[in-house]
Write an enzyme that holds these catalytic residues in place. Structure first.
Site, PDB file in Angstrom:
ATOM      1  N   TYR A  55     -32.935  11.821  20.354  1.00 49.72           N
ATOM      2  CA  TYR A  55     -32.383  12.568  21.495  1.00 49.72           C
ATOM      3  C   TYR A  55     -33.497  12.927  22.471  1.00 49.72           C
ATOM      4  CZ  TYR A  55     -27.892  12.970  19.052  1.00 49.72           C
ATOM      5  OH  TYR A  55     -26.711  12.699  18.418  1.00 49.72           O
ATOM      6  N   LEU A 226     -15.688  18.166  23.177  1.00 50.29           N
ATOM      7  CA  LEU A 226     -15.252  18.810  24.427  1.00 50.29           C
ATOM      8  C   LEU A 226     -14.852  17.764  25.464  1.00 50.29           C
ATOM      9  CD1 LEU A 226     -17.887  21.697  24.783  1.00 50.29           C
ATOM     10  CD2 LEU A 226     -15.421  21.973  24.437  1.00 50.29           C
ATOM     11  N   ALA A 227     -14.820  16.502  25.044  1.00 51.85           N
ATOM     12  CA  ALA A 227     -14.450  15.394  25.936  1.00 51.85           C
ATOM     13  C   ALA A 227     -15.291  15.421  27.214  1.00 51.85           C
ATOM     14  CB  ALA A 227     -12.950  15.434  26.258  1.00 51.85           C
ATOM     15  N   GLY A 229     -16.080  17.672  29.010  1.00 50.20           N
ATOM     16  CA  GLY A 229     -15.518  18.546  30.043  1.00 50.20           C
ATOM     17  C   GLY A 229     -14.407  17.908  30.854  1.00 50.20           C
ATOM     18  N   GLU A 238     -10.394  10.975  40.121  1.00 50.82           N
ATOM     19  CA  GLU A 238      -9.713   9.864  39.450  1.00 50.82           C
ATOM     20  C   GLU A 238      -9.078  10.260  38.119  1.00 50.82           C
ATOM     21  OE1 GLU A 238     -12.323   6.472  39.322  1.00 50.82           O
ATOM     22  OE2 GLU A 238     -13.014   6.927  41.344  1.00 50.82           O
TER      23      GLU A 238
HETATM   24  N1  LIG Z   1     -23.510  10.690  15.974  1.00 46.19           N
HETATM   25  C1  LIG Z   1     -23.510  10.133  17.174  1.00 46.19           C
HETATM   26  O1  LIG Z   1     -23.568   8.895  17.340  1.00 46.19           O
HETATM   27  C2  LIG Z   1     -23.432  11.032  18.371  1.00 46.19           C
HETATM   28  C3  LIG Z   1     -23.179  10.498  19.651  1.00 46.19           C
HETATM   29  C4  LIG Z   1     -23.104  11.375  20.736  1.00 46.19           C
HETATM   30  C5  LIG Z   1     -23.284  12.743  20.532  1.00 46.19           C
HETATM   31  N2  LIG Z   1     -23.558  13.241  19.287  1.00 46.19           N
HETATM   32  C6  LIG Z   1     -23.746  14.697  19.047  1.00 46.19           C
HETATM   33  O2  LIG Z   1     -22.608  15.391  19.523  1.00 46.19           O
HETATM   34  C7  LIG Z   1     -23.002  16.380  20.475  1.00 46.19           C
HETATM   35  C8  LIG Z   1     -21.899  16.534  21.495  1.00 46.19           C
HETATM   36  O3  LIG Z   1     -21.686  15.306  22.156  1.00 46.19           O
HETATM   37  P1  LIG Z   1     -21.419  15.205  23.703  1.00 46.19           P
HETATM   38  O4  LIG Z   1     -22.437  16.029  24.411  1.00 46.19           O
HETATM   39  O5  LIG Z   1     -21.275  13.796  24.038  1.00 46.19           O
HETATM   40  O6  LIG Z   1     -19.990  15.892  23.787  1.00 46.19           O
HETATM   41  P2  LIG Z   1     -19.301  17.126  24.505  1.00 46.19           P
HETATM   42  O7  LIG Z   1     -19.670  18.394  23.860  1.00 46.19           O
HETATM   43  O8  LIG Z   1     -17.883  16.735  24.572  1.00 46.19           O
HETATM   44  O9  LIG Z   1     -19.818  17.093  26.034  1.00 46.19           O
HETATM   45  C9  LIG Z   1     -20.896  17.854  26.500  1.00 46.19           C
HETATM   46  C10 LIG Z   1     -21.474  17.151  27.709  1.00 46.19           C
HETATM   47  O10 LIG Z   1     -20.483  17.151  28.756  1.00 46.19           O
HETATM   48  C11 LIG Z   1     -21.013  17.831  29.906  1.00 46.19           C
HETATM   49  N3  LIG Z   1     -20.003  18.624  30.601  1.00 46.19           N
HETATM   50  C12 LIG Z   1     -19.755  18.583  31.913  1.00 46.19           C
HETATM   51  N4  LIG Z   1     -18.815  19.448  32.261  1.00 46.19           N
HETATM   52  C13 LIG Z   1     -18.431  20.045  31.145  1.00 46.19           C
HETATM   53  C14 LIG Z   1     -17.456  21.041  30.885  1.00 46.19           C
HETATM   54  N5  LIG Z   1     -16.687  21.560  31.827  1.00 46.19           N
HETATM   55  N6  LIG Z   1     -17.303  21.406  29.610  1.00 46.19           N
HETATM   56  C15 LIG Z   1     -18.072  20.877  28.631  1.00 46.19           C
HETATM   57  N7  LIG Z   1     -19.021  19.922  28.835  1.00 46.19           N
HETATM   58  C16 LIG Z   1     -19.197  19.536  30.094  1.00 46.19           C
HETATM   59  C17 LIG Z   1     -22.102  18.727  29.351  1.00 46.19           C
HETATM   60  O11 LIG Z   1     -22.963  19.049  30.397  1.00 46.19           O
HETATM   61  P3  LIG Z   1     -23.580  20.546  30.486  1.00 46.19           P
HETATM   62  O12 LIG Z   1     -24.660  20.574  29.473  1.00 46.19           O
HETATM   63  O13 LIG Z   1     -24.076  20.638  31.875  1.00 46.19           O
HETATM   64  O14 LIG Z   1     -22.473  21.502  30.183  1.00 46.19           O
HETATM   65  C18 LIG Z   1     -22.690  17.841  28.266  1.00 46.19           C
HETATM   66  O15 LIG Z   1     -23.535  16.858  28.825  1.00 46.19           O
HETATM   67  C19 LIG Z   1     -24.343  15.899  20.996  1.00 46.19           C
HETATM   68  O16 LIG Z   1     -25.140  16.954  21.509  1.00 46.19           O
HETATM   69  C20 LIG Z   1     -24.949  15.304  19.753  1.00 46.19           C
HETATM   70  O17 LIG Z   1     -25.515  16.329  18.950  1.00 46.19           O
HETATM   71  C21 LIG Z   1     -23.602  12.397  18.210  1.00 46.19           C
END
Ligand SMILES: NC(=O)c1ccc[n+]([C@@H]2O[C@H](COP(=O)([O-])OP(=O)(O)OC[C@H]3O[C@@H](n4cnc5c(N)ncnc54)[C@H](OP(=O)(O)O)[C@@H]3O)[C@@H](O)[C@H]2O)c1
Length: 319
Positions: A55, A226-227, A229, A238
């Site tokens: 990361y 959180l998809a 966001g 879109e």
């Molecule tokens: N095992 C794997 O292969 C794998 C792959 C991907 C991720 N992960 C893990 O899963 C965690 C979460 O994954 P993710 O970050 O893709 O998923 P997430 O929690 O669904 O999405 C968070 C991301 O979306 C952005 N975002 C924009 N607007 C948002 C809103 N209104 N609400 C929430 N988020 C918003 C966030 O930016 P801001 O920070 O600006 O809010 C952040 O970059 C990662 O940190 C990692 O630890 C694992």
């Protein structure tokens, strides 16, 4: 609402910490951001923090380690999970997977150094490496556990069959499978009801994976929970009709339940009997706080509300 270990089920995903993905160095603002995020996550009861060696090209672990070094007693209050198995090339691009014995040992030792800790609570094998020899994994993990550097082992992005195959060679039980699961990314769910439908071919999720994990007590952790966001405030440019309807329904349910759309979104995932643990990756402390009610929303969500959200997200009725 706790998991099998008695731990709160929300997990904080640290992929957003540490600055850009390239090899540039981090500074005090990235360390301060990590400290604020850790505090906000602990504030809503989160104990487990999810990392990976790759990361932000190692900087997510490094800034977290800086916070641990300056916060006496913090390490003992939290649980750390990291991953190994992906090799990054230039500019943060993935080049290949590597779950060889040497790579596992080298990468975990580097993670411990960056995190400034003696051990991680859980090590995940990040992705299946087609060239993996399960005996080598068993050997490397056995050594790391004997040295006290890794306490438990899990996997990520693996099917039930891959887990069962690997487990045959391991002396330690696999305790986690981390997969992408959300209301937006529903392959994990659609595949369970479209078993004998051609529509099911649209969804890529190996049959039996959820059931294997549930039957063997493997914790399912959901990344992307959180998809990004999509339904809760990220750009609505879109939007499909299904996305607009889902965002509206989350807003409405949040109003009725006196909570936030983020907590309803996560509560929907947590109501599934697989006892899914959502990994949240936002670095915005307000958005972290907005997730606080997820477990209680799950406890009180009716079957009609749960199905209503699912049907809204898929844009047509279930079969
Ligand atoms: N095992 C794997 O292969 C794998 C792959 C991907 C991720 N992960 C893990 O899963 C965690 C979460 O994954 P993710 O970050 O893709 O998923 P997430 O929690 O669904 O999405 C968070 C991301 O979306 C952005 N975002 C924009 N607007 C948002 C809103 N209104 N609400 C929430 N988020 C918003 C966030 O930016 P801001 O920070 O600006 O809010 C952040 O970059 C990662 O940190 C990692 O630890 C694992």
């Amino acid at each position: 609402m706790t998991n099998a270990n008695g731990r709160g089920r929300l997990i904080y995903g640290c992929m957003g910490l540490g600055g850009p993905w390239d090899g540039t160095s981090y500074g005090s603002s990235e360390i301060d951001e990590a400290a604020a995020v850790i505090e906000a996550a602990q504030g809503i009861g989160i104990e487990l923090f999810d990392h990976a060696d790759i990361y932000r090209s190692g900087k997510s672990e490094a800034v977290f380690g800086e916070v641990l070094a300056r916060s006496q007693g913090l390490r003992e209050k939290i649980l750390l999970q990291t991953k190994c198995g992906i090799r990054l090339g230039e500019r943060g691009l993935q080049t290949h997977y590597d779950l060889s014995r040497e790579a596992i040992l080298e990468r975990v030792n580097q993670s411990l150094k960056r995190l400034q800790t003696e051990y991680v609570d859980v090590l995940l094998l990040h992705r299946p490496d087609p060239l993996m020899d399960p005996r080598e994994v068993a050997d490397a993990v056995g050594q790391l556990m004997a040295e006290g550097k890794v306490r438990q082992l899990g996997v990520s992005n693996m099917s039930g069959a891959q887990i069962a195959y690997l487990q045959e060679e391991l002396e330690t039980p696999l305790v986690v499978n981390q997969l992408e699961m959300s209301l937006l990314r529903r392959d994990w769910l659609e595949s369970t009801v479209l078993v004998n439908h051609t529509e099911g071919l649209e969804y890529s999720f190996p049959h039996g994976t959820l059931e294997h994990c549930m039957a063997t007590g493997i914790e399912l952790q959901a990344y992307g929970s959180l998809a990004q966001g999509r339904y809760t405030g990220a750009s609505s440019a879109e939007f499909s009709p299904a996305e607009s309807a889902t965002a509206q329904m989350l807003e409405q349910l949040a109003g009725e339940k006196n909570t936030t759309p983020e907590s309803v979104l996560l509560g929907w995932l947590m109501k599934h009997p697989a006892r899914i643990s959502p990994v949240i990756g936002t670095t915005n402390t307000g958005r972290i706080q907005a997730c606080a009610d997820a477990a209680s929303v799950a406890d009180h969500m009716t079957r009609a509300q749960w199905y209503g959200l699912w049907v809204a997200a898929r844009g047509n009725n279930i079969p």
